[in-house]
Design an enzyme around this catalytic site. Structure first.
Site, PDB file in Angstrom:
ATOM      1  N   LYS A  52      -3.008   9.004   1.766  1.00  0.00           N
ATOM      2  CA  LYS A  52      -4.397   9.251   1.358  1.00  0.00           C
ATOM      3  C   LYS A  52      -5.283   7.999   1.425  1.00  0.00           C
ATOM      4  CE  LYS A  52      -5.448  12.766   0.664  1.00  0.00           C
ATOM      5  NZ  LYS A  52      -5.786  13.757   1.730  1.00  0.00           N
ATOM      6  N   THR A  55      -5.490   8.027   6.835  1.00  0.00           N
ATOM      7  CA  THR A  55      -4.565   8.245   7.954  1.00  0.00           C
ATOM      8  C   THR A  55      -5.131   9.190   9.005  1.00  0.00           C
ATOM      9  OG1 THR A  55      -3.013   8.505   6.098  1.00  0.00           O
ATOM     10  CG2 THR A  55      -2.085   8.520   8.334  1.00  0.00           C
ATOM     11  N   HIS A 114       4.024   6.842   6.796  1.00  0.00           N
ATOM     12  CA  HIS A 114       3.628   6.308   5.490  1.00  0.00           C
ATOM     13  C   HIS A 114       4.680   5.316   4.977  1.00  0.00           C
ATOM     14  CE1 HIS A 114       0.153   8.781   5.140  1.00  0.00           C
ATOM     15  NE2 HIS A 114       0.783   9.911   4.907  1.00  0.00           N
ATOM     16  N   SER A 144      -7.401  10.172  -4.882  1.00  0.00           N
ATOM     17  CA  SER A 144      -7.188  11.027  -3.722  1.00  0.00           C
ATOM     18  C   SER A 144      -5.751  11.556  -3.672  1.00  0.00           C
ATOM     19  CB  SER A 144      -7.508  10.235  -2.447  1.00  0.00           C
ATOM     20  OG  SER A 144      -7.477  11.084  -1.329  1.00  0.00           O
ATOM     21  N   GLY A 264     -13.849  11.800   0.685  1.00  0.00           N
ATOM     22  CA  GLY A 264     -13.929  10.707   1.644  1.00  0.00           C
ATOM     23  C   GLY A 264     -14.926   9.629   1.248  1.00  0.00           C
TER      24      GLY A 264
END
Length: 300
Positions: A52, A55, A114, A144, A264
Site C-alpha cells: 500500500k 505499487t 513486497h 491505507s 491516494g
C-alpha cells in the site's frame, strides 16, 4: 494463466507466522523455494514496495511507458495483476506469481514484490536487474494498509484501528515492520546502482516530474505527447475508475468494505490518528528510524 475471480474465495483469513524473522502468511511463503529459485532475466524490472505504498500506481506507469504505444490492447483486456505479476503470491490452484511471471511474453517483464530486500531472489542481483522501490510515509501507509486488510480476505484480520495501530508499530503485519522495509531498501541503494528509490509523496506532488526521473533511470525517452497522455491516465481518479487497474475483478477483495484504491492522498492519516496516537507514534518513530538520510513527508 488467467484467474477466475469467482473462484478466488479464500477459505479463511490466514494467521500471521514468523518466517526468517519477518511476519508473513502462508500465501507468501508456501512457494518459497520456487520463488527463491526464480530465474530473472537481465532486462526484468522489479517493482518493490511495502504494501500500500503506490505499487499499482508505479506498475501502471511502467506498463504504459513500455507497452502503452506498442500494445495498447493490454490496457483494456488484461488486469494489471496479470500484466505485472506479484512474484511471491501463491494461492493454488488459482494463483501462482512465479507461473504468471514465467508466462509473460513481454520484454521487459515487469514483476512486483513486497519482499523486504533480504528476501529478493538472488538471480535478480546476479542479472543486475533494474529495480524501482516506492516508499510512503509511515502514517499514511498504516492507514491505507488498515483499510486494505479490512477488505482483503488473504490478509489476517486487522481488528479495530487502535489494535492495528499497535500492530503496525510492533511490526506485526504481513511483510514485517515498515521501518525495516523502507530502511533496508534505502541502504541497498547505496551499494546497488540499478535501484531507483521513489517517494509516494513526490508522485502525488508532481507526477510528471517523477515520470521524467523514472525515464531517465530506465533510459526511455517518450515524446512530450506520450508523456502527457501517460501522466493523465495514471491520475488516481482515472485509475480508480479503470477496471483493469483497480482490482475490482478479484473475488478476494470486498469492495463493499473499502475500495482497493481508496483515496491516494497525502495526509489522510489526520482523519484516523488521535492527537495522542500521533504523539505516541512520533516518539516511537524517532527510536526506530535511525537513518537520518531517509526523510519522509507526512504532508505536502
Amino acid at each position: 494463466m488467467s484467474v477466475d475471480p469467482d473462484k478466488l474465495q479464500p477459505p479463511s483469513r490466514p494467521e500471521l507466522i514468523d518466517f526468517h524473522g519477518v511476519s508473513m502468511t502462508h500465501y507468501f511463503t508456501d512457494n518459497w523455494e520456487t520463488v527463491q529459485n526464480f530465474q530473472a532475466r537481465p532486462d526484468d524490472i522489479l517493482i518493490a514496495t511495502y504494501p500500500k505504498a503506490g505499487t499499482t500506481w508505479v506498475s501502471y506507469i511502467l506498463d504504459l511507458l513500455y507497452f502503452g504505444q506498442t500494445m495498447p490492447e493490454r490496457q483494456t483486456s488484461i488486469p494489471i495483476y496479470e500484466r505485472v505479476p506479484f512474484l511471491e503470491l501463491f494461492a493454488p490452484p488459482l494463483f501462482s506469481g512465479t507461473d504468471l511471471a514465467e508466462g509473460l511474453s513481454t520484454s521487459p517483464r515487469l514483476i512486483k514484490t513486497h519482499f523486504p530486500v533480504q528476501f529478493v531472489p538472488k538471480s535478480f542481483w546476479e542479472q543486475n536487474c533494474r529495480m524501482v522501490y516506492v516508499a510512503r510515509n509511515a502514517k499514511d501507509n498504516m492507514v491505507s494498509y488498515f483499510h486494505f486488510d479490512r477488505m482483503n480476505g488473504v490478509e489476517p484480520d486487522p481488528g479495530d484501528w487502535s489494535n492495528y495501530f499497535q500492530k503496525f508499530m510492533d511490526g506485526k503485519l504481513v511483510f514485517g515492520p515498515w521501518y525495516d522495509h523502507v530502511s533496508g531498501w534505502w541502504k541497498k541503494k547505496q551499494t546497488y546502482s540499478k535501484l531507483h528509490y521513489m517517494f509516494f509523496e513526490d508522485l502525488v506532488e508532481d507526477t510528471g516530474r517523477e515520470i521524467d526521473k523514472l525515464c531517465s533511470f530506465l533510459g526511455l525517452s517518450p515524446s512530450a505527447e506520450e508523456k502527457k497522455q501517460i501522466t493523465g491516465e495514471v491520475q488516481f481518479d482515472n485509475m480508480k475508475k479503470n477496471d483493469m487497474a483497480n482490482y475490482s475483478t478479484i473475488g478476494v477483495m470486498d469492495f463493499k468494505v473499502s475500495p482497493f484504491m481508496r483515496k491516494g492522498k497525502v495526509g489522510d492519516w489526520k482523519n484516523h490518528f488521535t492527537m495522542a496516537q500521533s504523539e505516541q507514534f512520533d516518539e516511537d518513530y524517532r527510536k526506530k528510524m535511525r537513518d537520518p538520510t531517509l526523510q519522509f513527508r507526512t504532508e505536502i
